[in-house]
Design a protein around this motif. Structure first.
Motif, short mmCIF file in Angstrom:
data_model
loop_
_atom_site.label_atom_id
_atom_site.label_comp_id
_atom_site.label_asym_id
_atom_site.label_seq_id
_atom_site.Cartn_x
_atom_site.Cartn_y
_atom_site.Cartn_z
N MET A 1 21.69 6.05 -43.21
CA MET A 1 22.56 7.14 -43.66
C MET A 1 23.88 6.57 -44.16
SD MET A 1 24.14 10.27 -41.51
CE MET A 1 25.60 9.33 -41.13
N HIS A 2 24.39 7.17 -45.22
CA HIS A 2 25.67 6.74 -45.77
C HIS A 2 26.76 6.91 -44.72
CE1 HIS A 2 28.54 6.13 -49.05
NE2 HIS A 2 29.32 6.87 -48.30
N GLN A 3 27.66 5.94 -44.63
CA GLN A 3 28.75 6.03 -43.65
C GLN A 3 29.89 6.87 -44.21
OE1 GLN A 3 28.52 4.68 -40.55
NE2 GLN A 3 30.40 5.80 -40.16
N LEU A 4 30.07 8.05 -43.65
CA LEU A 4 31.17 8.92 -44.09
C LEU A 4 32.37 8.63 -43.20
CD1 LEU A 4 29.05 12.15 -44.44
CD2 LEU A 4 30.08 10.90 -46.34
N LYS A 5 33.48 8.21 -43.82
CA LYS A 5 34.57 7.70 -42.99
C LYS A 5 35.25 8.79 -42.14
CE LYS A 5 38.42 7.39 -46.37
NZ LYS A 5 38.04 8.55 -47.14
N GLN A 6 35.07 10.06 -42.55
CA GLN A 6 35.70 11.13 -41.77
C GLN A 6 35.05 11.29 -40.38
OE1 GLN A 6 34.12 11.43 -44.69
NE2 GLN A 6 33.30 13.46 -45.08
N TYR A 7 33.94 10.58 -40.14
CA TYR A 7 33.29 10.66 -38.83
C TYR A 7 33.57 9.44 -37.95
CZ TYR A 7 31.25 14.86 -40.55
OH TYR A 7 31.13 16.14 -41.03
N SER A 8 34.40 8.52 -38.47
CA SER A 8 34.58 7.27 -37.71
C SER A 8 35.48 7.47 -36.49
CB SER A 8 35.09 6.15 -38.62
OG SER A 8 36.34 6.49 -39.12
N VAL A 9 36.44 8.39 -36.54
CA VAL A 9 37.29 8.62 -35.36
C VAL A 9 36.41 9.15 -34.22
CG1 VAL A 9 39.22 9.96 -34.39
CG2 VAL A 9 39.36 9.09 -36.72
N ALA A 10 35.56 10.10 -34.55
CA ALA A 10 34.67 10.68 -33.53
C ALA A 10 33.75 9.61 -32.96
CB ALA A 10 33.85 11.81 -34.15
N GLU A 11 33.24 8.75 -33.83
CA GLU A 11 32.32 7.71 -33.36
C GLU A 11 33.02 6.71 -32.44
OE1 GLU A 11 28.46 6.75 -36.18
OE2 GLU A 11 30.40 5.97 -36.78
N THR A 12 34.25 6.36 -32.82
CA THR A 12 34.99 5.41 -31.98
C THR A 12 35.35 6.04 -30.64
OG1 THR A 12 35.95 4.61 -34.03
CG2 THR A 12 36.96 3.81 -32.02
N LEU A 13 35.76 7.28 -30.67
CA LEU A 13 36.10 7.98 -29.42
C LEU A 13 34.86 8.03 -28.52
CD1 LEU A 13 38.17 9.65 -27.76
CD2 LEU A 13 37.37 11.68 -28.99
N GLU A 14 33.73 8.35 -29.12
CA GLU A 14 32.46 8.40 -28.38
C GLU A 14 32.20 7.07 -27.68
OE1 GLU A 14 30.00 11.37 -27.58
OE2 GLU A 14 29.34 9.30 -27.39
N LYS A 15 32.32 6.00 -28.46
CA LYS A 15 32.02 4.66 -27.93
C LYS A 15 32.96 4.35 -26.76
CE LYS A 15 31.81 0.08 -29.96
NZ LYS A 15 33.24 -0.26 -30.05
N ASP A 16 34.23 4.67 -26.94
CA ASP A 16 35.20 4.32 -25.90
C ASP A 16 35.04 5.19 -24.65
OD1 ASP A 16 36.07 2.42 -27.59
OD2 ASP A 16 37.91 3.44 -28.22
N LEU A 17 34.59 6.41 -24.83
CA LEU A 17 34.37 7.27 -23.66
C LEU A 17 33.11 6.85 -22.90
CD1 LEU A 17 35.34 10.76 -25.10
CD2 LEU A 17 36.37 9.69 -23.11
N GLY A 18 32.21 6.19 -23.60
CA GLY A 18 31.01 5.66 -22.94
C GLY A 18 29.97 6.72 -22.65
N ASP A 19 28.86 6.24 -22.15
CA ASP A 19 27.70 7.09 -21.87
C ASP A 19 28.04 8.15 -20.81
OD1 ASP A 19 25.25 8.13 -21.36
OD2 ASP A 19 24.48 6.35 -20.31
N PRO A 20 27.90 9.44 -21.13
CA PRO A 20 28.21 10.46 -20.12
C PRO A 20 27.24 10.47 -18.94
CG PRO A 20 27.37 11.48 -22.13
CD PRO A 20 27.54 10.03 -22.42
N LEU A 21 26.10 9.77 -19.11
CA LEU A 21 25.15 9.71 -17.99
C LEU A 21 25.51 8.60 -16.99
CD1 LEU A 21 21.78 10.29 -19.87
CD2 LEU A 21 22.87 11.85 -18.26
N ASP A 22 26.47 7.74 -17.38
CA ASP A 22 26.91 6.71 -16.45
C ASP A 22 28.03 7.29 -15.59
OD1 ASP A 22 28.12 4.66 -15.12
OD2 ASP A 22 28.16 3.29 -16.84
N PRO A 23 27.76 7.49 -14.29
CA PRO A 23 28.73 8.21 -13.45
C PRO A 23 30.09 7.54 -13.39
CG PRO A 23 26.83 7.44 -12.15
CD PRO A 23 26.55 7.10 -13.58
N ASN A 24 30.17 6.26 -13.72
CA ASN A 24 31.46 5.56 -13.62
C ASN A 24 32.39 5.87 -14.78
OD1 ASN A 24 30.69 4.23 -11.25
ND2 ASN A 24 29.42 2.86 -12.51
N ASN A 25 31.87 6.43 -15.85
CA ASN A 25 32.73 6.67 -17.01
C ASN A 25 33.65 7.86 -16.80
OD1 ASN A 25 31.93 4.49 -18.50
ND2 ASN A 25 30.19 5.56 -19.44
#
Ligand SMILES: Cc1cc2nc3c(=O)[nH]c(=O)nc-3n(C[C@H](O)[C@H](O)[C@H](O)COP(=O)(O)OP(=O)(O)OC[C@H]3O[C@@H](n4cnc5c(N)ncnc54)[C@H](O)[C@@H]3O)c2cc1C
Length: 602
Positions: A1-25
């Motif tokens: 899929m083409h990388q749309l830059k308007q979604y990169s903030v959301a993607e970075t925030l997601e990565k930094d917040l980590g997996d919601p299934l990992d109880p330590n996050n």
């Protein structure tokens, strides 16, 4: 899929917040469910977000912040809300700052930007009163003019973050005789008030978003200086209604986040739970329910992302578009969550056991979205008042009007096209009957016809799209006829029938948004999007609520959509037309949800 830059903030925030299934996050499902149980405000999580500097994305670039587009904004609010709507909503009260970006003086804007960016400042919206919910003009809180300012008296309730925020936008009556100009809006900075003259009301215990600071604020002979008044005396209602056009549209992001989690956690169950020797997902009825839920998300995406971009291009049309989004997206996804809980079975009702009981929390939290910021009926009512001008405008379109609409639709819906800066000063209380997505429907149908010449599309898909698209047009023509022949009154005593007609308008609006979104992005959003089978199913799903149609158009399309849903789930990608990467799960050992022994007992 083409990388749309308007979604990169959301993607970075997601990565930094980590997996919601990992109880330590920090915002894992376990943590947010624990917070909910304590009902205590999530200070640490909010602080984490400030340290991440997310608040900068709530301040427009021209005021020294990072906010550039509503499309980007919707994407990261969705990321917050898929983990926890309580925190998403608590942090996003920051968005009320748009009232100041829209109507404040340069000095007010500068002060606020500094407060948000450098002092972890936040705000609340004080419009509702205990005795007057939706009726803003009926409010009792007064502001009496005195030398150098005003004296406030009265209470606002129920208000999210009324206690834990430094700034309150307070709508006050400055003309006791009432009328459209009787209200004035103040940006009240608590730090500059006499602490003896204002007070916070106790925490309100709520069904969902339990850890919120849900309270209220009261004033007793409280002096506020002129510098806290926004625009002029009497401008309050106009600013409030225009501000709602922004925030009502953005409420869709809260619902989209919650719906993603509802579907994902249900899939987590349905793809592992064995009944009668196969997974729940492999049973035809639950499979169809989950596919329908996925379609609901895609439909709501087209409406929401279209509107988020539309703000930048046609802000003057948002007296209509904001009401459509606030009604349609929030109620469609509320219903969708209710539909999937049947698949999750008894675990939907448990406050533990499956993914820490996140589903029951989503169900409770999400049910407020269609109510606050203008309830379902308030939004439908606002739309009813505009149905006649919309119909008139549509009947008078000329070829040059259509050419202008086409140009605007392309900028709105082509996700690769740059957006102009949002100009809130161009918001209008009444949109003069213009509504590009539906009034440009014939343009979309012509584009579908033109696609017959290209070879890359399945003929049957195109044929289906043309047939369904023409049904949407037929329904829109019927709608216009009905409105043209109806008795129409201004005011609040609208007939129940008109509310149903307004709902149907929203439904057709969503169908048009889906068509435009597909036509302008066919080649950039991946194979599944490009093939258009999802679009056939989505149009069919929307039209089926309006007219009698066969139950299923194509089992193959349903199966392909089910496969795409599973693929996104397995790859930890957002259920969306822009399926960006979510935080990767560590794939904990797949836990079976039943042993054969248990099955026999059930
Ligand atoms: C959790 C939560 C958070 C909130 N946060 C805030 C906040 O931060 N700031 C804030 O100012 N307010 C806030 N509110 C208040 C919220 O916006 C109001 O509850 C909402 O506007 C509805 O008001 P009401 O319930 O008093 O209903 P009322 O206005 O008393 O209406 C009662 C009923 O009348 C009917 N009705 C009303 N208007 C119409 C119409 N035009 N046509 C047909 N029927 C109609 C509907 O059935 C409606 O439910 C919050 C509420 C909750 C529960």
């Amino acid at each position: 899929m083409h990388q749309l830059k308007q979604y990169s903030v959301a993607e970075t925030l997601e990565k930094d917040l980590g997996d919601p299934l990992d109880p330590n996050n920090i915002m894992s499902f376990k943590q947010v469910v624990d917070i909910d149980e304590t009902e205590e405000f999530p200070h640490s999580q909010i602080e984490w977000l400030y340290n991440w500097k997310l608040q900068h994305y709530y301040v427009p670039a021209e005021c020294g912040g990072e906010f550039t587009s509503f499309e980007e904004f919707v994407a990261f609010v969705r990321v917050l809300s898929r983990r926890d709507q309580t925190i998403g909503i608590a942090f996003t009260t920051l968005f009320w700052s748009f009232i100041t970006w829209m109507s404040g003086s340069d000095e007010q804007k500068q002060k606020l930007a500094n407060y948000i960016k450098n002092e972890q400042g936040t705000m609340c919206l004080g419009y509702s009163e205990r005795e007057h919910g939706s009726d803003l003009v009926g409010g009792d809180l007064t502001a009496k003019k005195v030398s150098g300012g005003y004296i406030l008296n009265g209470e606002k309730w129920p208000i999210n973050r009324a206690t834990i925020s430094g700034i309150s936008y307070i709508l006050a009556k400055t003309a006791p005789e009432g009328g459209a100009k009787c209200l004035t809006l103040f940006m009240v900075n608590k730090r500059e008030l006499d602490p003896e003259k204002y007070y916070n009301l106790p925490k309100i215990l709520t069904h969902g978003i339990r850890a919120s600071d849900m309270s209220g604020i009261g004033f007793k002979d409280c002096f506020v200086p002129d510098s806290m008044r926004l625009k002029n005396e009497g401008d309050g209602l106009e600013i409030a209604l225009k501000g709602f056009q922004i925030t009502r549209t953005l409420c869709a992001a809260f619902s989209l986040g919650a719906a993603d989690t509802a579907l994902r956690t249900t899939l987590n169950f349905a793809s592992k739970r064995i009944v009668y020797g196969k997974t729940v997902f492999d049973l035809p009825q639950p499979r169809q329910t989950l596919v329908d839920a996925f379609l609901d998300l895609l439909i709501c995406d087209c409406e929401t992302i279209g509107s988020a971009r539309g703000f930048h291009v046609v802000p003057e049309q948002f007296s209509v578009w904001a009401s459509v989004v606030k009604y349609f997206v929030t109620t469609q996804l509320e219903t969708m969550i209710n539909n999937v809980y049947v698949v999750l079975g008894s675990r939907f009702y448990m406050r533990e056991e499956h993914d820490w009981g996140i589903f029951q929390k989503v169900l409770r939290d999400n049910s407020i979205i269609s109510m606050f910021d203008g309830s379902t009926v308030v939004n439908l009512h606002a739309l009813i008042l505009q149905l006649r001008p919309l119909t008139k405008y549509r009947s008078r379109r000329k070829s040059n009007t259509m050419a202008e609409i086409q140009g605007r639709l392309e900028t709105i819906f082509s996700l690769e096209k740059p957006l102009p800066t949002f100009t809130p000063t161009e918001l209008e209380l009444f949109g003069r009957g213009i509504d590009d997505p539906l009034q440009g429907l014939e343009i979309a149908l012509q584009q579908l016809e033109d696609l017959k010449q290209t070879s890359d599309l399945d003929e049957q898909v195109l044929e289906n799209l043309l047939q369904l698209g023409n049904l949407v047009l037929e329904e829109l023509d019927n709608h216009d006829q009905l409105i043209a022949n109806s008795k129409f009154e201004y005011g609040h005593d609208q007939s129940p029938e008109l509310f149903e007609i307004a709902k149907k308008y929203c439904n057709l609006h969503a169908a048009a948004a889906c068509l435009h979104m597909w036509l302008y992005n066919r080649t950039i959003l991946g194979d599944f999007f490009a093939k258009g089978e999802w679009l056939v199913l989505s149009l069919h799903r929307l039209l089926r609520t309006i007219r009698h149609l066969p139950y299923c158009l194509s089992e193959i399309y349903v199966e392909n959509t089910a496969q795409e849903l599973l693929k996104l789930y397995k790859e930890d990608k957002l259920f969306s037309i822009v399926p960006f990467q979510l935080a990767q799960s560590q794939s904990p050992e797949d836990k079976p949800y039943a042993t054969s022994g248990l099955q026999l007992k059930a």
